[in-house]
Design a protein around this motif. Structure first.
Motif, PDB file in Angstrom:
ATOM      1  N   GLU A  65     -78.238  -6.171 -45.180  1.00 13.34           N
ATOM      2  CA  GLU A  65     -79.143  -6.258 -46.253  1.00 13.34           C
ATOM      3  C   GLU A  65     -79.563  -7.779 -46.765  1.00 13.34           C
ATOM      4  OE1 GLU A  65     -81.317  -3.811 -47.680  1.00 13.34           O
ATOM      5  OE2 GLU A  65     -80.311  -2.399 -46.214  1.00 13.34           O
ATOM      6  N   MET A  66     -78.375  -8.276 -47.066  1.00 14.64           N
ATOM      7  CA  MET A  66     -78.601  -9.705 -47.551  1.00 14.64           C
ATOM      8  C   MET A  66     -79.279 -10.599 -46.504  1.00 14.64           C
ATOM      9  SD  MET A  66     -77.646  -9.632 -50.863  1.00 14.64           S
ATOM     10  CE  MET A  66     -77.377 -11.175 -51.362  1.00 14.64           C
ATOM     11  N   LEU A  67     -78.862 -10.363 -45.327  1.00 11.76           N
ATOM     12  CA  LEU A  67     -79.511 -11.346 -44.153  1.00 11.76           C
ATOM     13  C   LEU A  67     -80.982 -10.942 -44.193  1.00 11.76           C
ATOM     14  CD1 LEU A  67     -76.820 -10.940 -41.268  1.00 11.76           C
ATOM     15  CD2 LEU A  67     -77.824 -13.264 -42.373  1.00 11.76           C
ATOM     16  N   TYR A  68     -81.246  -9.664 -44.326  1.00 12.37           N
ATOM     17  CA  TYR A  68     -82.630  -9.339 -44.038  1.00 12.37           C
ATOM     18  C   TYR A  68     -83.428  -9.812 -45.373  1.00 12.37           C
ATOM     19  CZ  TYR A  68     -86.837  -6.210 -43.731  1.00 12.37           C
ATOM     20  OH  TYR A  68     -88.180  -5.954 -43.875  1.00 12.37           O
ATOM     21  N   LEU A  69     -82.832  -9.654 -46.633  1.00 10.39           N
ATOM     22  CA  LEU A  69     -83.364 -10.565 -47.899  1.00 10.39           C
ATOM     23  C   LEU A  69     -83.556 -11.833 -47.675  1.00 10.39           C
ATOM     24  CD1 LEU A  69     -84.298 -10.198 -50.734  1.00 10.39           C
ATOM     25  CD2 LEU A  69     -81.883 -10.517 -51.419  1.00 10.39           C
ATOM     26  N   LYS A  70     -82.594 -12.596 -46.882  1.00  9.29           N
ATOM     27  CA  LYS A  70     -82.827 -14.154 -46.808  1.00  9.29           C
ATOM     28  C   LYS A  70     -83.641 -14.400 -45.877  1.00  9.29           C
ATOM     29  CE  LYS A  70     -81.006 -18.249 -47.234  1.00  9.29           C
ATOM     30  NZ  LYS A  70     -81.100 -18.980 -48.441  1.00  9.29           N
ATOM     31  N   ARG A  71     -83.897 -13.511 -44.812  1.00  8.62           N
ATOM     32  CA  ARG A  71     -84.898 -13.900 -43.857  1.00  8.62           C
ATOM     33  C   ARG A  71     -86.526 -13.861 -44.682  1.00  8.62           C
ATOM     34  NH1 ARG A  71     -87.914  -9.920 -41.256  1.00  8.62           N
ATOM     35  NH2 ARG A  71     -89.199 -10.854 -39.367  1.00  8.62           N
ATOM     36  N   LEU A  72     -86.537 -12.619 -45.589  1.00  9.14           N
ATOM     37  CA  LEU A  72     -88.062 -12.386 -46.286  1.00  9.14           C
ATOM     38  C   LEU A  72     -87.929 -13.537 -47.236  1.00  9.14           C
ATOM     39  CD1 LEU A  72     -87.883  -8.473 -46.790  1.00  9.14           C
ATOM     40  CD2 LEU A  72     -89.089 -10.170 -45.072  1.00  9.14           C
ATOM     41  N   THR A  73     -87.044 -14.087 -47.992  1.00  6.11           N
ATOM     42  CA  THR A  73     -87.394 -14.872 -48.948  1.00  6.11           C
ATOM     43  C   THR A  73     -87.268 -16.486 -48.678  1.00  6.11           C
ATOM     44  OG1 THR A  73     -84.835 -14.841 -49.461  1.00  6.11           O
ATOM     45  CG2 THR A  73     -86.418 -13.550 -50.655  1.00  6.11           C
ATOM     46  N   SER A  74     -86.601 -16.709 -47.073  1.00  5.16           N
ATOM     47  CA  SER A  74     -86.497 -18.148 -46.894  1.00  5.16           C
ATOM     48  C   SER A  74     -87.211 -18.670 -45.458  1.00  5.16           C
ATOM     49  CB  SER A  74     -85.172 -18.509 -46.430  1.00  5.16           C
ATOM     50  OG  SER A  74     -84.264 -18.064 -47.734  1.00  5.16           O
ATOM     51  N   THR A  75     -87.892 -17.606 -44.754  1.00  9.64           N
ATOM     52  CA  THR A  75     -88.445 -17.997 -43.666  1.00  9.64           C
ATOM     53  C   THR A  75     -90.104 -17.777 -43.980  1.00  9.64           C
ATOM     54  OG1 THR A  75     -88.341 -15.847 -42.648  1.00  9.64           O
ATOM     55  CG2 THR A  75     -86.482 -17.489 -42.294  1.00  9.64           C
ATOM     56  N   LYS A  76     -91.022 -17.822 -42.695  1.00 10.25           N
ATOM     57  CA  LYS A  76     -92.273 -17.616 -42.960  1.00 10.25           C
ATOM     58  C   LYS A  76     -92.560 -16.279 -42.707  1.00 10.25           C
ATOM     59  CE  LYS A  76     -93.446 -22.397 -42.321  1.00 10.25           C
ATOM     60  NZ  LYS A  76     -94.651 -23.079 -42.063  1.00 10.25           N
ATOM     61  N   ALA A  77     -91.594 -15.317 -42.595  1.00 14.47           N
ATOM     62  CA  ALA A  77     -91.918 -13.785 -42.521  1.00 14.47           C
ATOM     63  C   ALA A  77     -92.851 -13.427 -43.451  1.00 14.47           C
ATOM     64  CB  ALA A  77     -90.754 -13.147 -42.548  1.00 14.47           C
ATOM     65  N   CYS A  78     -92.832 -13.905 -44.712  1.00 14.69           N
ATOM     66  CA  CYS A  78     -93.533 -13.466 -45.760  1.00 14.69           C
ATOM     67  C   CYS A  78     -94.445 -14.630 -46.378  1.00 14.69           C
ATOM     68  CB  CYS A  78     -92.908 -12.656 -46.881  1.00 14.69           C
ATOM     69  SG  CYS A  78     -91.975 -11.540 -46.474  1.00 14.69           S
ATOM     70  N   ASP A  79     -95.604 -14.657 -46.896  1.00 11.35           N
ATOM     71  CA  ASP A  79     -96.013 -15.479 -47.512  1.00 11.35           C
ATOM     72  C   ASP A  79     -95.547 -15.971 -48.791  1.00 11.35           C
ATOM     73  OD1 ASP A  79     -97.012 -13.377 -48.858  1.00 11.35           O
ATOM     74  OD2 ASP A  79     -98.930 -13.886 -48.781  1.00 11.35           O
ATOM     75  N   LYS A  80     -95.924 -16.973 -49.581  1.00  9.39           N
ATOM     76  CA  LYS A  80     -95.013 -17.736 -50.658  1.00  9.39           C
ATOM     77  C   LYS A  80     -95.133 -16.458 -51.890  1.00  9.39           C
ATOM     78  CE  LYS A  80     -94.555 -21.442 -53.623  1.00  9.39           C
ATOM     79  NZ  LYS A  80     -94.954 -23.039 -53.934  1.00  9.39           N
TER      80      LYS A  80
END
Length: 178
Positions: A65-80
């Motif tokens: 869950e934390m890795l998924y959250l990190k991916r969403l908040t730290s990569t370009k998987a989502c906009d700002k």
């Protein structure tokens, strides 16, 4: 400890333990302060370290869950804007003061506890789980505050003499069993 002990490349276990403890406390205190004050920037900083801590302690579901959250908040998987919304929606401020923020999960646990207490106190053949959700789930936070104020206002201050225990709990339990 003598210099000879450290000359042959042995490790000072006590120092190492203290250093590891301090590393974990820095992450914990940063996360605690970030949550309490609603600082999503601090929370974002420690998410990556929490991934390692959860995996290292065998809590792989939390690590995922934390890795998924990190991916969403730290990569370009989502906009700002979405990254900011994800982090912002992980906290709630039930009292509206600067330092009363808490995790949404904790707030939901408190709500579930109050609903459980309400169900225990009011359960009858006609009032069950469905009726509880229809009548009290949205007002539980307000009724808890009201109950505490009423209990405080009408609290009975007794003396230290022996009192006979109330049979209310026994009667309620027996009636529920029947």
């Amino acid at each position: 400890p003598s210099k000879e002990k450290y000359a042959n490349n042995t490790v000072d276990e006590e120092f190492l333990s203290h250093a590891r403890y301090l590393q974990q406390m820095i992450v914990y205190k940063t996360l605690k302060y970030g949550i309490k004050n609603g600082d999503i920037g601090l929370i974002d900083r420690v998410i990556g370290v929490c991934c390692f801590y959860f995996e290292g302690t065998g809590q792989s579901d939390y690590a995922f869950e934390m890795l998924y959250l990190k991916r969403l908040t730290s990569t370009k998987a989502c906009d700002k804007e979405l990254r900011l919304a994800i982090l912002s929606n992980s906290l709630v401020n039930p009292h509206g003061r600067r330092d009363t923020w808490q995790e949404v999960d904790r707030s939901l646990e408190y709500l579930n506890l109050e609903l459980k207490r309400e169900l225990w106190a009011r359960r009858t053949s006609t009032f069950g789980l469905d009726a509880l959700f229809r009548t009290t789930s949205l007002t539980a936070e307000y009724t808890v505050r009201l109950r505490k104020v009423i209990e405080k206002a009408f609290a009975w201050n007794g003396n230290s003499s022996h009192t006979v225990p109330s049979p209310v709990d026994d009667i309620h339990t027996l009636a529920f069993e029947l």
